[in-house]
Scaffold this motif. Structure first.
Motif, PDB file in Angstrom:
ATOM      1  N   PRO A 223       0.811  -1.225   0.000  1.00  0.00           N
ATOM      2  CA  PRO A 223       0.000   0.000   0.000  1.00  0.00           C
ATOM      3  C   PRO A 223       0.840   1.268   0.000  1.00  0.00           C
ATOM      4  O   PRO A 223       0.467   2.262  -0.634  1.00  0.00           O
ATOM      5  CB  PRO A 223      -0.831  -0.100   1.277  1.00  0.00           C
ATOM      6  CG  PRO A 223      -0.551  -1.398   1.897  1.00  0.00           C
ATOM      7  CD  PRO A 223       0.425  -2.138   1.075  1.00  0.00           C
TER       8      PRO A 223
ATOM      9  N   VAL B 271       2.454   4.280   6.061  1.00  0.00           N
ATOM     10  CA  VAL B 271       2.498   2.829   6.219  1.00  0.00           C
ATOM     11  C   VAL B 271       3.727   2.363   6.988  1.00  0.00           C
ATOM     12  O   VAL B 271       3.640   1.550   7.899  1.00  0.00           O
ATOM     13  CB  VAL B 271       2.494   2.170   4.824  1.00  0.00           C
ATOM     14  CG1 VAL B 271       2.877   0.712   4.904  1.00  0.00           C
ATOM     15  CG2 VAL B 271       1.123   2.321   4.187  1.00  0.00           C
TER      16      VAL B 271
ATOM     17  N   SER C 173       3.520   2.749  10.582  1.00  0.00           N
ATOM     18  CA  SER C 173       2.228   2.418  11.168  1.00  0.00           C
ATOM     19  C   SER C 173       2.384   1.304  12.192  1.00  0.00           C
ATOM     20  O   SER C 173       3.369   0.563  12.193  1.00  0.00           O
ATOM     21  CB  SER C 173       1.259   1.965  10.078  1.00  0.00           C
ATOM     22  OG  SER C 173       1.689   0.734   9.562  1.00  0.00           O
TER      23      SER C 173
ATOM     24  N   TYR D 194      -8.597   5.544   5.427  1.00  0.00           N
ATOM     25  CA  TYR D 194      -7.148   5.397   5.269  1.00  0.00           C
ATOM     26  C   TYR D 194      -6.413   5.909   6.496  1.00  0.00           C
ATOM     27  O   TYR D 194      -5.411   5.350   6.913  1.00  0.00           O
ATOM     28  CB  TYR D 194      -6.680   6.163   4.030  1.00  0.00           C
ATOM     29  CG  TYR D 194      -6.884   5.417   2.732  1.00  0.00           C
ATOM     30  CD1 TYR D 194      -7.702   4.298   2.672  1.00  0.00           C
ATOM     31  CD2 TYR D 194      -6.245   5.843   1.574  1.00  0.00           C
ATOM     32  CE1 TYR D 194      -7.900   3.635   1.484  1.00  0.00           C
ATOM     33  CE2 TYR D 194      -6.425   5.176   0.374  1.00  0.00           C
ATOM     34  CZ  TYR D 194      -7.264   4.073   0.328  1.00  0.00           C
ATOM     35  OH  TYR D 194      -7.437   3.412  -0.843  1.00  0.00           O
TER      36      TYR D 194
ATOM     37  N   LEU E  47      -2.733   4.488   6.592  1.00  0.00           N
ATOM     38  CA  LEU E  47      -2.197   4.185   5.269  1.00  0.00           C
ATOM     39  C   LEU E  47      -1.420   5.347   4.657  1.00  0.00           C
ATOM     40  O   LEU E  47      -0.833   5.199   3.594  1.00  0.00           O
ATOM     41  CB  LEU E  47      -3.338   3.776   4.322  1.00  0.00           C
ATOM     42  CG  LEU E  47      -3.905   2.399   4.622  1.00  0.00           C
ATOM     43  CD1 LEU E  47      -5.039   2.055   3.673  1.00  0.00           C
ATOM     44  CD2 LEU E  47      -2.825   1.331   4.532  1.00  0.00           C
TER      45      LEU E  47
END
Ligand code: HEM
Lengths: 364, 629
Positions: B79, B115, B118, B107, B112
């Motif tokens: 992603p 990413v 995250s 998102y 996202l």
């Protein structure tokens, strides 16, 4: 100054002519390969079927006495002790197919013609790439057109080297020539860029190292992927022979699959290519990181191209792990290898065309 | 050369009493620990919490879970390449968020837009690395154990192994085993003799390489993390003649890792003497930059002497662990502004904001907060317009080429309140015109604007002052960064590569040689090899070893077993082996004497192949062997 420019322009022009000529000759080689397969189909091979179905009762014994013959690797040379080999438990002992020519004389002649034509086309191709490099006075991989032509050249070179080393790879000729034609076709139509200098960010000797390794990796991994794909077909075919009640293949498919090497050989071949190239691919990424460090001040920045190189790398690591993991050997590992190669392809075409990042040197 | 069918060889052996299972068990031992890969275990425990914990740990460190985590890792990275990331391009993220109002909150929940930092992505790689450590530690111990141990003893039935060969010889069994030991020692096998067989193993470096590779991955990750935690990365824009010295205030913006301390900034600095750019002048890639070069004078330390160097795109300047990269460049028109009383209120270069990348058209804003009109009344003025390095009148208000072919400054002017005193901070590149009035031409209808060449001066209407365009300087922006983990990452990467090569190119394999006296009085020699299934050269290597062994244990002629017992063993094994191991060429005489009888015997017999094999090996250099090695 002007004269030099004109010389360069001429060289670039000759390069294009040579690439087109190479495509013409590859087309002839493609036809010759088709002829090889067609005439080869006239022979009744049936070796695989015999090895698997015949004498089911003696299968156990047959397994022990299959020998590594001269044709599949030359292990038992004359006057050397004969080595009896057994496959690991659970795998079949099946001889390799006789190749596209199916052991027929006529097929073999066409096959030889095809190889000869491939060599000729390769020469045109290689000189074409060389001229392109001379015309821009740098390595021929500054944009996607140059990358594609060089990539195809290296794939053919890999194949020819394997042939010269007497490896059992002639069966790969047809799929290879087909994709080379596709690749070159794309290159001259969609990806074509006139020859020119590089933007400053691409001026680095790490470019040479990084991109040449990427090209060699990709070209070899491609051959590994073709082998893996064939392995999947052939494996299913062999499984079907073992189980006569199951789904039957048509005559055409049977005739093709009959002639390629055994599933075990294909699998081993693919593994050896992938395992040999994996360290090179690792090095490619490291070289790229060093280059990025010099050009952009960070060796890793999750740029889309970097991300996909990483994904490709992890996917191949998955494949290698899968082969060492019970329950993942064989077909599942093969699917992973194909996915991994898909990642490589996407990294090349997909990322260059659909995603913009710092690596957007595509020139399209 | 004698070849025995497997069935005969098997027949010669005593049938295994335990049946297939015992045999399988024995083979299992032979195959055991050919690598240190953890054994698979999926059984669910019936124990208490401790059992569960142990089970969970086993799962986490199993190959299967490592594989799944690797798969997850590659999926998880995707992603980030498809969705704009704040760490890469903040503007793109904003643009994306404006265009996708419904997706954005989702998102954002899923993190996202960043990413790679995250929670879920971190979880994947942390689990992977816990699994990795949990895998490496026991494997290292196990491997050390293997190094201390001996190759496993020969399985009872060598015929069951992946590569097998056998022949009968007149040499005594002990003599054969001794020779086998010698040969394999010379080929750097580790050897263990037990009873009627010799066990040998080679390729331990594979495991070393594999462990090194996995450890190197940890080194890489730790270095990467250290780089993130202690990094500083800032940028600074400098006009020709201007300078930078390394302190927080001199950065236009600076990002630092969580553990970075601004007192750690080492003193250094540099001055931009000159910036040079050239561009492609023709062809389809016209305008593409060809060279970017910043000539600078730099100094290291509080009172270091200045030195000259140049910074190019791929060639940063390195000072005290910092790297100075050339990022970008543009033009700074140099202007002198006088107010209505004729006082100079501004003099010097003005940085523009490039608004088209290829031709370097720049939008210009000049704010003059300290200004008096011709009556001496306090006011503020602002100029707005564009700078065009190459202006072609017919092509409109955009530059047509990035070099300074026809530099033109197009400006209009406003007066009123700039809004710079108090209120929210403003961008230097933007003019807030809400409380300003544009100057008008004397006719009162047309807005005032002028296009200036270098050397031109424009007069503001109504004696409002002047602006002269004195010249153009280049500016360059630099990234000044410091990442402490770089060295470690490089070391890790190189170690990973070396380890990987060892892991993939070295093959671990075992060879057993058994020699027993057969029913007919000759010695039955059996050799078998075992490697990982990928090791395609195993049969070949076994054949090489067999050829080599046959010089010391020549195959007996098949039809007539040689009855002469007097021929046996004229050699002294101990003496011979030391000599052999010591110097390669000195073995010649002893070898010759040891071989003589065998040569005789094969010459006596009429078998061609046997004599050929003897003469083949009369030359100890054995070119064929060298070629294969
Ligand atoms: C960070 C992620 C990892 C990467 C990139 C990675 C990569 C690799 C590679 C490339 C190989 C070589 C394969 C071969 O020898 O055929 C390998 C082997 C191996 N890896 Fe990993 N690995 C990782 C994590 C792990 C973890 C967590 C474990 C623990 C279970 C593990 C256990 C092994 C073992 C046991 C082998 C040797 C298998 C054999 O003997 O063939 N690896 N790994």
């Amino acid at each position: 100054m002007n004269l030099a420019a004109e010389v360069n322009e001429n060289l670039a022009h000759y390069s294009n002519v040579l690439i087109y000529s190479a495509m013409a000759v590859y087309t002839l080689a493609f036809l010759a390969h088709i002829a090889e397969w067609v005439f080869g189909s006239r022979s009744a091979v049936g070796r695989t079927a015999a090895a698997i179905t015949a004498d089911a009762a003696a299968a156990q014994r047959a397994k022990v006495t299959v020998q590594v013959g001269g044709q599949s690797g030359g292990t038992a040379v004359l006057e050397r002790p004969k080595i009896v080999t057994r496959s690991a438990a659970g795998s079949r002992d099946v001889p390799d197919g006789p190749g596209a020519a199916g052991g027929t004389e006529q097929g073999d002649v066409y096959g030889r013609i095809a190889v000869g034509l491939t060599v000729l086309a390769f020469l045109f191709h290689a000189v074409g790439v060389l001229f392109r490099a001379l015309s821009v006075q740098r390595a021929p991989w500054g944009n996607m057109y140059e990358f594609s032509t060089t990539f195809a050249m290296v794939a053919v070179a890999t194949y020819l080297v394997l042939l010269a080393l007497k490896k059992n790879v002639r069966w790969i000729g047809l799929p290879l020539v087909t994709t080379v034609l596709l690749d070159l076709g794309l290159a001259v139509s969609v990806l074509y860029t006139d020859s020119d200098q590089l933007v400053p960010a691409l001026h680095s000797y790490w470019l040479w190292i990084h991109v040449s390794c990427a090209i060699v990796s990709g070209a070899s991994l491609y051959i590994g992927a073709v082998s893996t794909l064939l392995y999947l077909f052939r494996d299913r075919y062999e499984a079907q022979l073992e189980n006569p009640e199951g789904k039957q293949y048509g005559r055409f498919v049977k005739s093709v699959l009959e002639r390629v090497p055994s599933a075990a050989s294909l699998d081993k071949f693919a593994y050896r290519i992938n395992a040999t190239i994996f360290p090179l691919w690792t090095f490619t990424i490291i070289a790229g990181a060093i280059w990025a460090e010099a050009a952009w001040g960070r060796y890793w920045g999750w740029d889309p191209k970097e991300v996909w190189s990483f994904i490709t790398w992890v996917a191949y690591a998955c494949y290698l792990h899968a082969r060492a993991t019970a329950g993942w050997k064989g077909r599942k590992a093969a699917y992973l290898a194909l996915i991994a190669f898909g990642c490589y392809l996407f990294n090349y075409y997909g990322v260059n065309i659909f995603i913009t990042g710092k690596h957007s040197y595509a020139g399209v | 050369m004698s070849t025995t069918d497997t069935d005969t060889a098997a027949g010669r052996e005593a049938p295994p009493e335990g049946g297939a299972t015992a045999e399988e068990r024995e083979l299992g031992a032979a195959e055991s620990q050919l690598s240190t890969a953890p054994a698979e275990e999926i059984n669910v425990p019936s124990l208490g919490p401790l059992g569960w914990a142990r089970w969970f740990w086993r799962q986490l460190t199993s190959m299967r879970v490592a594989l799944l985590l690797l798969l997850l890792l590659s999926l998880g990275t995707i992603p980030g390449s498809l969705i704009p990331q704040t760490s890469i391009d903040q503007l793109k993220v904003q643009d994306f968020q404006e265009r996708h109002p419904t997706l954005t909150p989702i998102y954002e929940k899923l993190q996202l837009f960043h990413v790679y930092s995250s929670v879920w992505f971190s979880a994947i790689y942390l689990l992977l690395f816990i699994s990795l450590i949990g895998c490496i530690v026991p494997r290292t111990w196990q491997f050390i154990g293997q190094l201390r141990g001996r190759p496993p003893a020969a399985p009872r039935r060598l015929t069951r192994l992946p590569a097998y060969t056998t022949w009968r010889s007149e040499a005594e069994p002990e003599q054969v085993l001794e020779a086998a030991r010698k040969i394999m020692k010379r080929r750097r096998f580790r050897i263990h003799g037990s009873g009627d067989a010799v066990a040998a193993e080679k390729g331990y470096l594979r495991e070393v390489g594999n462990l090194l590779f996995h450890i190197a991955l940890i080194v890489l990750l730790v270095s990467f993390a250290a780089g993130q935690l202690w990094k500083t990365e800032g940028s600074s824009l400098i006009t020709e003649g201007g300078g930078f010295s390394n302190s927080i205030t001199q950065y236009d913006d600076i990002k630092t890792g969580q553990l970075f301390n601004s007192d750690d900034l080492p003193p250094f600095g540099f001055q931009l003497d000159r910036f040079t750019a050239t561009y492609e002048r023709s062809g389809p890639q016209m305008r593409t930059p060809r060279t970017f070069r910043a000539d600078v004078s730099y100094w290291d330390g509080a009172d270091g002497a200045p030195r000259k160097t140049s910074i190019k795109v791929n060639e940063p300047l390195e000072i005290s662990g910092y790297k100075v990269f050339l990022l970008n460049h543009g033009y700074s028109p140099v202007v002198t502004i006088r107010d209505g009383k004729g006082n100079v209120v501004h003099q010097g270069p003005v940085v523009g904001l490039p608004i088209d990348g290829a031709n370097l058209t720049e939008s210009m804003v000049i704010k003059v907060p300290d200004y008096r009109d011709k009556n001496g009344k306090k006011d503020q003025i602002g100029f707005q317009g564009q700078f065009l390095p190459t202006w072609v009148r017919s092509q409109g208000m955009f530059s047509v080429f990035p070099a300074l072919d026809n530099p033109t400054l197009v400006l209009t002017a406003y007066h009123g309140s700039l809004g710079v005193d108090g209120g929210p901070p403003q961008s230097v590149y933007q003019l807030d015109k809400s409380r300003m009035k544009q100057f008008m031409e004397p006719d009162g209808k047309t807005k005032f604007a002028r296009a200036l060449k270098v050397g031109d001066t424009m007069k503001l209407p109504g004696g409002g002052g002047t602006l002269s365009f004195d010249g153009v300087k280049e500016w360059a922006s630099f990234q000044i960064s410091h990442k402490p983990g770089d060295q470690g990452a490089l070391i890790g990467a190189v170690a990973a590569l070396v380890g990987l090569a060892g892991s993939l190119f070295i093959q671990r394999r075992r060879v057993w040689v058994r020699a027993v006296r057969g029913d007919d009085g000759t010695t039955v020699v059996e050799m078998a090899g075992l490697g990982r299934s990928e090791y395609a050269k195993l049969p070949e290597e076994l054949a090489d070893l067999a050829v080599r062994l046959q010089t010391d244990a020549p195959p007996a002629p098949e039809a007539e077993p040689d009855p002469e017992p007097g021929r046996d063993s004229p050699e002294e094994p101990g003496k011979d082996s030391t000599k052999d191991a010591g110097k390669g060429s000195a073995k010649d005489p002893s070898k010759g004497s040891a071989k003589d009888p065998s040569k005789d015997s094969s010459e006596e017999s009429t078998k061609d192949s046997a004599s050929e094999s003897a003469s083949d090996t009369a030359d100890p250099a054995d070119p064929a062997e060298g070629a294969r090695a």
